[in-house]
Scaffold this active site. Structure first.
Site, short mmCIF file in Angstrom:
data_model
loop_
_atom_site.label_atom_id
_atom_site.label_comp_id
_atom_site.label_asym_id
_atom_site.label_seq_id
_atom_site.Cartn_x
_atom_site.Cartn_y
_atom_site.Cartn_z
CE LYS A 286 -4.38 0.75 2.44
NZ LYS A 286 -4.98 0.67 3.78
O1 G3P Z 1 -8.02 1.49 5.07
C1 G3P Z 1 -8.17 2.62 5.89
C2 G3P Z 1 -9.40 3.40 5.61
O2 G3P Z 1 -10.46 2.53 5.46
C3 G3P Z 1 -9.59 4.50 6.63
O3 G3P Z 1 -10.74 4.42 7.36
O4 G3P Z 1 -12.26 4.98 9.21
O5 G3P Z 1 -9.87 5.72 9.32
O6 G3P Z 1 -11.45 6.79 7.74
P1 G3P Z 1 -11.09 5.55 8.46
#
Ligand code: G3P
Length: 221
Positions: free
Chosen positions: A83
């Protein structure tokens, strides 16, 4: 539609993997920090448990460091996807890793233009963060609709990986659009599974069976 879990929590990964629901995993430094312990061991264990693609994120912000880290991460297993962030350095690393046969997930995507560039750099996945866009007063699902249309127009092979999912309706909308992958926090997958009418229906079936058994104690199925 493929379902990935967006977590580094081994218990949740094992539980949903045993149900056959986990097509892959996405992690990031924040998710690893949330679990504590040794992140290397956690990543190795995830790669061992899950058969599908496991995205592991680089920490360098320069291409050379991303390449080194990406190659090291890929040694954890053939299902590792590296990633990289959606920066000029990240796109360059994406191009180079892809040429080496190491698949890349380009993360932190917030616009159609950025998604097009990730596809041009050869990314296997691009991850638009829809919940963070919603939090910012923008329409995350509309971004998915637009990227999906553009990728179809040009037959780009990069898969649309819907990330930063906050609730089950995000999943329904992404599925209606035709996004290839959603990556879900375990609690969102849990909410997809549950319905109060399922619980009530099961309770009633069991109660009716008990009545039948009282009339005829020897019955069994
Ligand atoms: O893979 C990470 C992404 O899904 C971030 O999620 O909930 O931190 O905005 P969040």
């Amino acid at each position: 539609m493929k379902i990935f879990l967006d977590t580094a929590n081994l218990a949740a990964i094992k539980m949903y993997n045993d149900m056959g629901l986990v097509d892959g995993i996405t992690t990031n430094p924040s998710l690893l920090a949330k679990e504590g312990g040794d992140p290397q061991k956690t990543m190795e264990e995830i790669v061992r448990i899950v058969k599908g693609d496991v995205s592991l994120e680089v920490l360098s912000i320069e291409t050379s460091g991303m390449l080194e880290e990406g190659r090291r991460l890929r040694k954890y297993g053939n299902n590792v996807v590296v990633k990289c962030p959606l920066t000029p350095e990240g796109l360059k690393a994406c191009k180079m890793l892809t040429v080496e046969g190491i698949p890349v997930n380009i993360t932190l995507c917030f616009s159609v233009n950025q998604a097009i560039l990730a596809a041009k750099a050869g990314a296997k996945y691009v991850s638009p963060f829809i919940g963070r866009l919603d939090d910012n007063g923008q329409d995350g699902i509309n971004l998915i609709r637009e990227i999906h249309q553009v990728f179809q127009n040009y037959k780009f092979t990069t898969q649309l990986l819907v990330a930063s999912v906050r609730h089950p309706m995000h999943v329904v909308e992404a599925a209606k659009i035709g996004a290839e992958v959603v990556t879900l926090p375990p609690d969102v997958l849990g909410k997809m599974l549950k319905h109060p009418l399922t619980d009530v229906g099961l309770k009633n079936f069991l109660a009716d069976w008990e009545k039948l058994k009282k009339e005829n104690p020897s019955i069994r199925i």
